[in-house]
Scaffold this active site. Structure first.
Site, PDB file in Angstrom:
ATOM      1  N   HIS A 258       0.839  -1.205   0.000  1.00  0.00           N
ATOM      2  CA  HIS A 258       0.000   0.000   0.000  1.00  0.00           C
ATOM      3  C   HIS A 258       0.881   1.265   0.000  1.00  0.00           C
ATOM      4  O   HIS A 258       0.712   2.153  -0.842  1.00  0.00           O
ATOM      5  CB  HIS A 258      -0.915  -0.026   1.234  1.00  0.00           C
ATOM      6  N   GLU A 259       1.809   1.314   0.918  1.00  0.00           N
ATOM      7  CA  GLU A 259       2.654   2.515   1.018  1.00  0.00           C
ATOM      8  C   GLU A 259       3.564   2.642  -0.203  1.00  0.00           C
ATOM      9  O   GLU A 259       3.873   3.759  -0.639  1.00  0.00           O
ATOM     10  CB  GLU A 259       3.462   2.515   2.321  1.00  0.00           C
ATOM     11  N   HIS A 262       1.720   4.685  -2.696  1.00  0.00           N
ATOM     12  CA  HIS A 262       1.825   6.133  -2.425  1.00  0.00           C
ATOM     13  C   HIS A 262       3.195   6.644  -2.886  1.00  0.00           C
ATOM     14  O   HIS A 262       3.309   7.695  -3.520  1.00  0.00           O
ATOM     15  CB  HIS A 262       1.697   6.394  -0.922  1.00  0.00           C
ATOM     16  N   GLU A 288      -4.562   8.173  -2.597  1.00  0.00           N
ATOM     17  CA  GLU A 288      -5.041   6.894  -2.047  1.00  0.00           C
ATOM     18  C   GLU A 288      -5.397   5.921  -3.172  1.00  0.00           C
ATOM     19  O   GLU A 288      -5.286   4.706  -3.004  1.00  0.00           O
ATOM     20  CB  GLU A 288      -6.232   7.151  -1.118  1.00  0.00           C
TER      21      GLU A 288
HETATM   22 MG    MG Z   1      -2.976   5.361   2.269  1.00  0.00          MG
END
Ligand code: MG
Length: 490
Positions: A258-259, A262, A288
């Site tokens: 997830h990160e 980003h 996001e």
């Molecule tokens: Mg996030």
């Protein structure tokens, strides 16, 4: 092609360097606060960041005349982006009095401490008076910022340019379908969640996976923090974190991926935009969507498990007893989960919707702060069909309200929904991203995201960027279709 040519813009960007440097410093201080700062450093850190913010405001206000001059001149897309972003910042600093910004900082600093205690004891009454003050301050900020239809609109726009209650209602029109789907597919937790892992091996696996996905360790770091986050300090200094819990490796690996999503956004912005107002992600929701794309589309796929099987089974040998299909099921299990940050992709948007409803009702005055726990439980039961065990697992679970982040939650829904729309648009150009994962063609995925989204930074407003990248405005129906395909009859 030279990105910035207009003389006024060039002068403006030169002046802007002071603002940029203050933001840069705050960013490093923020990363340090959430990773290595000792707890007692918090007080001085808060004061220092407050002073930097006041300085930023001071230098921002000095840019007004150049922004107004530039606005009247002929500009290219990038230059118009600079003016648009600076006008938004100026509007904030010029509308909201400094005294109110200070009041917000004070109330939220106290609010955070009170929330930590209230959550620990699962006692909402402890937090209620502070929460009331926080909503009063935020409402006052909304009044200063101005809005057409709803005070919430002013706050939503701070996190997602152009977002309104009306648009949120459209986005959340899929909630009944999502709730029905959740109730159809909800089941039991997977036994892999109980398997203990070796922390060093887990770290090595996370590092290997994000490296293969495309995280450049010469331009970034991966650390540990109580809650995973990404800090894009500069285009060449993007830092991610993940967490470790001794067991349930899905949480650690999923957060790392997830990160990474980003981070990739920040790493792939056109270097010509660095140190300018448009040299960052355009909005919280679009940011996001990038993390959710890598988490939900890439990581929660059979092809991911297939491609990384050697690595996963080398670092976490216990998976051999289960096999690939069980690991995929473990990554995609839908179970009763009252905590938003632990929620799977089927129920996640429902958790966000609940918070949106409560924020909206508190701001318009149709709900009192004292009624929040009851309202929470009532909404939760109708969406999920059971009640959260207590307020710590209910209305006290998130940090956001205590920090004054009112209007932030809906951007999480935008992220999940938009990730699927991006997936579908990508499929038309490159074939299904899940197929690219099968062969480890992550470079093709990165390139598409770079061309369509990342390289532009904040050049275009979020809604325009979405249209350019996917050919149409955000449409939540794609999200429902995707979830049905993935979760029904499997
Ligand atoms: Mg996030």
């Amino acid at each position: 092609m030279k990105v910035f040519e207009n003389h006024t813009i060039v002068s403006l960007l030169k002046e802007y360097q002071k603002v940029w440097a203050l933001g840069y410093a705050s960013s490093v201080l923020g990363w340090d606060k959430n990773t290595y700062m000792p707890p007692k450093g918090a007080e001085a850190r808060g004061a220092a960041v407050g002073e930097l913010r006041a300085l930023k405001r001071f230098y921002m206000l000095q840019l007004r005349h150049l922004v107004e001059k530039a606005e009247k001149e002929e500009l290219n897309d990038f230059e118009r982006g600079v003016v648009r972003v600076l006008k938004r910042d100026l509007h904030y600093f010029e509308s909201v009095p400094e005294s109110l910004i200070k009041k917000e900082a004070k109330v939220t600093a106290e609010g955070y401490v009170t929330w930590v205690q209230a959550k620990r004891r699962s006692d909402f009454r402890l937090f209620a008076p502070k929460l009331k003050e926080i909503f009063e301050v935020e409402k006052e900020i909304a009044e200063h910022l101005g809005y057409d239809n709803h005070p919430y609109d002013a706050l939503l726009d701070l996190y997602e340019e152009g977002l309104t209650v009306k648009k949120c209602e459209d986005l959340f029109s899929i909630v009944p379908k999502l709730s029905k789907l959740y109730k159809e597919v909800v089941g039991e937790e997977h036994p892999l969640a109980e398997e203990k892992y070796d922390r060093d091996a887990m770290y090595a696996l996370n590092k290997y996976v994000v490296h293969i996905l495309g995280f450049d360790f010469s331009r970034g770091r991966m650390d540990v923090s109580p809650h995973p986050f990404t800090d894009g300090i500069d285009i060449n200094d993007v830092r991610i974190t993940t967490w470790y819990h001794e067991k349930d490796f899905r949480r650690s690996l999923g957060a790392a991926v997830h990160e990474f999503g980003h981070a990739l956004y920040d790493l792939q912005i056109d270097p010509a935009l660095a140190r300018t107002p448009i040299g960052e992600g355009v909005s919280t929701g679009v940011h996001e969507s990038q993390s959710r794309f890598w988490e939900n589309i890439v990581w929660r796929s059979r092809t991911f498990v297939e491609y990384f099987w050697n690595a996963i089974s080398t670092f976490l040998p216990f998976v051999e007893d289960y096999g690939k299909e069980e690991v995929y099921k473990y990554f995609t299990v839908v179970r009763r989960e009252p905590i938003r940050v632990e929620a799977d992709e089927v129920q996640y948007v429902l958790h966000v919707f609940l918070r949106y409803k409560i924020e909206k009702e508190l701001l318009e005055g149709s709900l009192e702060v004292s009624e929040v726990p009851n309202r929470w439980n009532e909404l939760f039961e109708s969406l999920f069909g059971y009640l959260p065990p207590d307020d710590a697992h209910g209305c006290l679970q998130d940090v956001h309200w205590s920090e004054g982040y009112i209007g932030y939650f809906p951007t999480y829904a935008i992220g999940s929904i938009l990730a699927v729309q991006i997936r579908n648009a990508m499929e038309k150009d490159t074939g299904a991203p899940e197929q690219l994962v099968e062969n480890g063609n992550f470079g093709i995925i990165r390139k598409w995201l770079k061309e369509k989204i990342h390289r532009w930074g904040a050049t275009y407003p979020p809604e325009e960027l979405v249209k350019r990248a996917t050919g149409e405005p955000i449409n939540p129906e794609y999200f429902v279709d995707y979830l049905r395909r993935k979760y029904c009859n499997r």
